[in-house]
Design an enzyme around this catalytic site. Structure first.
Site, PDB file in Angstrom:
ATOM      1  N   LYS A  35       4.908  15.539  -7.701  1.00 56.57           N
ATOM      2  CA  LYS A  35       5.660  14.509  -8.775  1.00 56.57           C
ATOM      3  C   LYS A  35       3.805  13.577  -9.528  1.00 56.57           C
ATOM      4  O   LYS A  35       3.365  13.253 -10.242  1.00 56.57           O
ATOM      5  CB  LYS A  35       7.033  13.556  -9.007  1.00 56.57           C
ATOM      6  CG  LYS A  35       7.771  14.908  -8.582  1.00 56.57           C
ATOM      7  CD  LYS A  35       8.924  14.088  -8.621  1.00 56.57           C
ATOM      8  CE  LYS A  35       8.905  13.049  -7.573  1.00 56.57           C
ATOM      9  NZ  LYS A  35       8.796  13.850  -6.144  1.00 56.57           N
ATOM     10  N   ARG A  68       0.450   8.091   5.378  1.00 52.67           N
ATOM     11  CA  ARG A  68       1.754   7.791   5.184  1.00 52.67           C
ATOM     12  C   ARG A  68       3.285   7.465   6.208  1.00 52.67           C
ATOM     13  O   ARG A  68       3.183   9.276   6.752  1.00 52.67           O
ATOM     14  CB  ARG A  68       2.646   8.612   4.036  1.00 52.67           C
ATOM     15  CG  ARG A  68       2.170   7.273   2.307  1.00 52.67           C
ATOM     16  CD  ARG A  68       2.973   8.541   1.204  1.00 52.67           C
ATOM     17  NE  ARG A  68       4.045   9.192   0.847  1.00 52.67           N
ATOM     18  CZ  ARG A  68       4.658   9.004   0.296  1.00 52.67           C
ATOM     19  NH1 ARG A  68       3.989   9.042  -0.727  1.00 52.67           N
ATOM     20  NH2 ARG A  68       5.410   9.655   0.101  1.00 52.67           N
TER      21      ARG A  68
HETATM   22  P1  B4P Z   1       2.363  13.663  -4.812  1.00 51.76           P
HETATM   23  O1  B4P Z   1       1.840  13.949  -5.890  1.00 51.76           O
HETATM   24  O2  B4P Z   1       1.920  12.673  -3.766  1.00 51.76           O
HETATM   25  O3  B4P Z   1       3.884  13.965  -4.734  1.00 51.76           O
HETATM   26  P2  B4P Z   1       5.338  13.737  -4.986  1.00 51.76           P
HETATM   27  O4  B4P Z   1       6.602  15.060  -5.537  1.00 51.76           O
HETATM   28  O5  B4P Z   1       4.969  12.863  -5.744  1.00 51.76           O
HETATM   29  O6  B4P Z   1       5.579  12.203  -3.487  1.00 51.76           O
HETATM   30  P3  B4P Z   1       6.274  11.897  -3.050  1.00 51.76           P
HETATM   31  O7  B4P Z   1       8.471  12.200  -3.856  1.00 51.76           O
HETATM   32  O8  B4P Z   1       6.760  12.165  -1.543  1.00 51.76           O
HETATM   33  O9  B4P Z   1       7.196  10.385  -3.269  1.00 51.76           O
HETATM   34  P4  B4P Z   1       7.582   9.260  -4.011  1.00 51.76           P
HETATM   35  O10 B4P Z   1       6.431   8.346  -4.351  1.00 51.76           O
HETATM   36  O11 B4P Z   1       8.528   9.308  -4.823  1.00 51.76           O
HETATM   37  O12 B4P Z   1       2.008  15.307  -3.688  1.00 51.76           O
HETATM   38  C1  B4P Z   1       2.171  15.588  -2.523  1.00 51.76           C
HETATM   39  C2  B4P Z   1       0.635  16.214  -1.524  1.00 51.76           C
HETATM   40  O13 B4P Z   1       0.365  17.642  -2.533  1.00 51.76           O
HETATM   41  C3  B4P Z   1      -0.140  15.221  -1.971  1.00 51.76           C
HETATM   42  O14 B4P Z   1      -0.641  15.186  -0.718  1.00 51.76           O
HETATM   43  C4  B4P Z   1      -0.654  16.167  -3.288  1.00 51.76           C
HETATM   44  O15 B4P Z   1      -2.427  15.702  -3.234  1.00 51.76           O
HETATM   45  C5  B4P Z   1      -0.157  17.779  -2.929  1.00 51.76           C
HETATM   46  N1  B4P Z   1      -0.451  18.026  -3.937  1.00 51.76           N
HETATM   47  C6  B4P Z   1      -0.318  18.212  -5.135  1.00 51.76           C
HETATM   48  N2  B4P Z   1      -0.048  18.861  -6.514  1.00 51.76           N
HETATM   49  C7  B4P Z   1      -0.807  19.878  -5.676  1.00 51.76           C
HETATM   50  C8  B4P Z   1      -1.098  21.983  -5.495  1.00 51.76           C
HETATM   51  N3  B4P Z   1      -1.270  21.352  -7.357  1.00 51.76           N
HETATM   52  N4  B4P Z   1      -1.547  22.568  -4.773  1.00 51.76           N
HETATM   53  C9  B4P Z   1      -2.004  22.004  -3.702  1.00 51.76           C
HETATM   54  N5  B4P Z   1      -1.546  20.220  -3.306  1.00 51.76           N
HETATM   55  C10 B4P Z   1      -1.205  19.980  -4.115  1.00 51.76           C
HETATM   56  O16 B4P Z   1       9.181   8.600  -3.306  1.00 51.76           O
HETATM   57  C11 B4P Z   1       8.967   7.883  -1.955  1.00 51.76           C
HETATM   58  C12 B4P Z   1       9.887   7.703  -1.077  1.00 51.76           C
HETATM   59  O17 B4P Z   1      10.370   6.262  -2.359  1.00 51.76           O
HETATM   60  C13 B4P Z   1      11.202   8.406  -1.412  1.00 51.76           C
HETATM   61  O18 B4P Z   1      11.314   9.147   0.021  1.00 51.76           O
HETATM   62  C14 B4P Z   1      12.411   7.259  -1.742  1.00 51.76           C
HETATM   63  O19 B4P Z   1      12.926   6.509   0.016  1.00 51.76           O
HETATM   64  C15 B4P Z   1      11.862   5.817  -1.765  1.00 51.76           C
HETATM   65  N6  B4P Z   1      12.193   6.260  -3.148  1.00 51.76           N
HETATM   66  C16 B4P Z   1      11.568   6.173  -5.325  1.00 51.76           C
HETATM   67  N7  B4P Z   1      11.657   6.318  -5.581  1.00 51.76           N
HETATM   68  C17 B4P Z   1      13.444   6.226  -5.448  1.00 51.76           C
HETATM   69  C18 B4P Z   1      14.241   6.102  -6.350  1.00 51.76           C
HETATM   70  N8  B4P Z   1      14.405   5.909  -7.656  1.00 51.76           N
HETATM   71  N9  B4P Z   1      15.439   5.616  -5.276  1.00 51.76           N
HETATM   72  C19 B4P Z   1      15.451   5.621  -3.751  1.00 51.76           C
HETATM   73  N10 B4P Z   1      14.866   5.209  -3.564  1.00 51.76           N
HETATM   74  C20 B4P Z   1      13.516   5.731  -4.116  1.00 51.76           C
END
Ligand code: B4P
Length: 191
Positions: free
Chosen positions: A11, A131
């Site tokens: 995301k 992280r």
């Molecule tokens: P990211 O792009 O970092 O993944 P994400 O889905 O955004 O991350 P996440 O859900 O973990 O975190 P968030 O900050 O929202 O990609 C992951 C990895 O994959 C990276 O290393 C990237 O380089 C790699 N990658 C990406 N695309 C790729 C591809 N096509 N091929 C290969 N590799 C690839 O949330 C973190 C925490 O914050 C939650 O657990 C919660 O505690 C809190 N939080 C956030 N929002 C909240 C809400 N609305 N309500 C309550 N708590 C909340």
């Protein structure tokens, strides 16, 4: 626009590229929380106990952060929310805030990636970024919390004709092309 999908679906990675391509701010609640933790702010101290073990930050706290961010001038012409809403209460709150501001959602991008792939990506991210919430146990916990609390929200937005499912497997560039194609399609409100 919203971008949804399980932890590690990409995301944040895709949201940054969408922001550049469509010239709208990408707002990530996860990034807001992490930067507050790093800067040791009051909000950071309040959310730290949740992020570490992979739990959701309470809705009241998260909702206020989003209300505050959506009151800033740069969202007037559109925005992308990354990682929000994650609970039904957050969906209701967002509906209320958008109605107050005269905004409407037009796309909910859902990144589809299987569990084995997201777990692999998060293990790799752990090696690169260290992280706190990317330990094996927390990765498992976050997947469980997502399936229980956030996956059901997709049906809510699907009923509104806003969901565009995008295959999240493939290179970052391939996925970005699919996301951009989805955003260029008009929403399909139910009859
Ligand atoms: P990211 O792009 O970092 O993944 P994400 O889905 O955004 O991350 P996440 O859900 O973990 O975190 P968030 O900050 O929202 O990609 C992951 C990895 O994959 C990276 O290393 C990237 O380089 C790699 N990658 C990406 N695309 C790729 C591809 N096509 N091929 C290969 N590799 C690839 O949330 C973190 C925490 O914050 C939650 O657990 C919660 O505690 C809190 N939080 C956030 N929002 C909240 C809400 N609305 N309500 C309550 N708590 C909340």
């Amino acid at each position: 626009m919203l971008i949804m999908g399980p932890p590690g679906a990409g995301k944040g990675t895709q949201a940054e590229l969408v922001a550049k391509r469509f010239a709208v701010p990408a707002i990530s609640t996860g990034d807001i929380f992490r930067s507050n933790i790093a800067n040791e702010t009051d909000l950071g101290r309040r959310v730290k106990p949740y992020l570490g073990p992979g739990l959701y930050v309470p809705d009241e706290l998260t909702n206020e952060v989003v209300r505050d961010r959506l009151s800033q001038a740069d969202v007037a012409d559109g925005f992308l929310l990354d990682g929000y809403p994650r609970t039904l209460a957050q969906v209701d709150f967002l509906d209320k805030v958008l109605a107050e501001q005269g905004h409407e959602l037009d796309h909910v991008i859902v990144l589809k990636v299987d569990v084995d792939e997201v777990v692999k990506r998060l293990h790799q991210r752990a090696l690169k970024e260290g992280r706190e919430d990317d330990t094996p146990e927390t990765i498992r916990k976050r997947q469980e919390v997502y399936l229980e609390q956030t996956d059901p929200l997709i049906a809510v937005y699907r009923e509104r004709g806003l969901v565009f499912e995008v295959d999240g497997l493939g290179s970052v560039e391939e996925v970005q092309r699919r996301v951009a194609d989805a955003i260029e399609q008009p929403p399909q409100p139910p009859n």
